[in-house]
Motif scaffolding. Sequence first.
Motif, mmCIF file in Angstrom:
data_model
loop_
_atom_site.group_PDB
_atom_site.id
_atom_site.type_symbol
_atom_site.label_atom_id
_atom_site.label_comp_id
_atom_site.label_asym_id
_atom_site.label_seq_id
_atom_site.Cartn_x
_atom_site.Cartn_y
_atom_site.Cartn_z
ATOM 1 N N SER A 67 77.693 14.432 118.713
ATOM 2 C CA SER A 67 78.827 15.173 119.346
ATOM 3 C C SER A 67 78.312 16.629 119.849
ATOM 4 O O SER A 67 78.742 16.955 120.743
ATOM 5 N N GLU A 112 94.114 19.580 111.388
ATOM 6 C CA GLU A 112 95.122 18.821 111.825
ATOM 7 C C GLU A 112 95.381 17.520 110.872
ATOM 8 O O GLU A 112 96.483 17.229 110.858
ATOM 9 N N ALA A 113 94.151 17.118 110.486
ATOM 10 C CA ALA A 113 94.268 15.955 109.598
ATOM 11 C C ALA A 113 95.139 16.300 108.332
ATOM 12 O O ALA A 113 95.938 15.574 107.626
ATOM 13 N N LYS A 163 85.141 20.658 114.619
ATOM 14 C CA LYS A 163 85.555 20.039 113.505
ATOM 15 C C LYS A 163 86.434 20.494 112.485
ATOM 16 O O LYS A 163 87.175 19.836 111.918
ATOM 17 N N LYS A 172 88.913 22.265 113.521
ATOM 18 C CA LYS A 172 90.395 22.300 113.958
ATOM 19 C C LYS A 172 90.733 20.684 113.676
ATOM 20 O O LYS A 172 91.951 20.441 113.172
ATOM 21 N N GLN A 173 89.807 19.745 113.695
ATOM 22 C CA GLN A 173 90.284 18.457 113.297
ATOM 23 C C GLN A 173 90.674 18.285 111.958
ATOM 24 O O GLN A 173 91.681 17.498 111.493
ATOM 25 N N GLU A 174 89.924 18.975 111.132
ATOM 26 C CA GLU A 174 90.161 18.866 109.537
ATOM 27 C C GLU A 174 91.549 19.304 109.241
ATOM 28 O O GLU A 174 92.431 19.068 108.354
#
Length: 581
Positions: free
Chosen positions: A384, A55-56, A49, A51-53
């Motif tokens: 998830s 990248e965003a 999560k 990592k997603q944040e």
Amino acid sequence: MATDLSEFTIIKEGEAEILMHAKNEVFFNKTQVNNRDISIAVLRSFIAKRKQEHEAKLSKRSKSGQKLSENNGSETATEEACNESATNDEKCDTDCDAHEKPSNECGSPMLSEEQKEIVEGKEQRGPKPIRVLEALSASGLRALRYAREVEGVGQVVALDNDKASVEACRRNIKFNGSVACSKVESHLTDARVYMLTHPKEFDMVDLDPYGSPSIFLDSAVQSVVDGGMLMCTATDMAVLCGGNGEVCYSKYGSYPLRGKYCHEMALRILLACIESHANRYKRYIVPVLSVQMDFYVRVFVRVYTSASAMKNTPLKLSYVYQCTGCDSFHLQQIGRSVSKNNSVRYLPGFGPSVAQECSDCGKKFNMGGPIWSAPIHDQEWVTSMLADVKSMKDSYPAYDRISAVLTTISEELMDVPLFLSLHNLCATLKCTSPSAVNFRSAVINAGYRISGTHVNPLGLKSDAPMDVIWDIMRCWVKNHPVKTQPEDQAGSIILAKEPVLEANFARAVASLSKAQAKKIARFLPNPERHWGPKLRAGRQITSKHISLLGAEAVNGALSHTDSEEPNAKRSKVEEEPAPNQ
């Protein structure tokens, strides 16, 4: 120094191995394998999560960087056009003043370091490896599993204020090889002092004490970075579930009630306590997963900093009114918000939510709380996480148990606090119990939602008000009459009223959850007898611990102690000099 392995037992869990001495010098609890496995699953999801944040965030910054570079290019073009078309210096100065921007000696616009990184594409492309703090490490097994099994963990700091535990932890770090030696470090210190002196330094802080975590919470919420994870266990269930209400209030600032939902209430009391400590430093929490299993409760929350968002806390807390006669309970929110002209005001909640006497049975109410009444799980995270656990089945020694728990949690109604017990409802009315499918169908046919709960196999969560629940039970009793009871009993008073709602017990499509329909195991038995908390480190095993450890373990420990004592006495006699020498 070389370690004599003959004195130790090698215990392997996951990819980590630890050396345990025959004596109970350092605490190790085999039953906490469920706790450690689910913590690793949450940590893996947290890293993904994060990592997603990241990248965003990068995507957002790159877009703003493009706009920034475009604006700088247009400003430069304007200045060049100004210089070419100027007929004299005065005119040029006048026109250029309209577009004046801070500039360096070369005449180019001044940018901040962050803006330069964005324009030049030097922004870091991946999040840094996370730092983990295990505040109470004991043998260090949990810290070693984090370091060896979770990709993306850069450093694990293991703390303990017991010298024997730190020595054991360092011995286990060396025993686990180079990866553990490079990532895990052990310190002999008070965890509270260490966390206070390292504010906002750790991406994840793990609190798993033997008993209550209350004394560690104030320093723990300060040690987590903004957006970081706090994992917290409480094993003092007798206190949290209403055995000692005054002790619970002194430790957690909340009064427990002894209803069938007491274990879920324990989770919500712990969350309210963590939120209270976080609010003191303009921080607040967002629960990701909250679990009650075995003999403890375990919560996983993210910690954020925001003085404005912190004002929402009273909207997440409620008092609980529990009827002393029937199974009815009601919640009263502490605060409320009022929106007006794009501004929000926070006001005290309306009350009281109930009358002096229960409207169903006429009995008095007990009042408990405050508890966390907002959702205690994040549906997206749980879904998830369950998928990740199933995809890495071989990585979890307790896969069967944690997958069953996560499956049950994924089907809970997230926005419904506490739950009802169908058996308790029937016990109040002294009637035979309808099947769970029939009762669920009646609630669904009445236009309400209903689900199970991971806390209790017989528990039912529903957004139906209590008068609807009792109407359904009145309709059931009409078709399944009960014996005449004294008129002053709660059940007699409830049944004396005619139902307003005509219940429909025809089987509804959603009366069975997906897991039930597929016959997926949701509540598993303990893997062995005497599955529960073990003795605190350093305590001698005696005959009174048979119910806790089992007769074989106690007899083995006692025989081992008896065999050691004569040898110890003999060696002492041999060392003493004879009187005539």
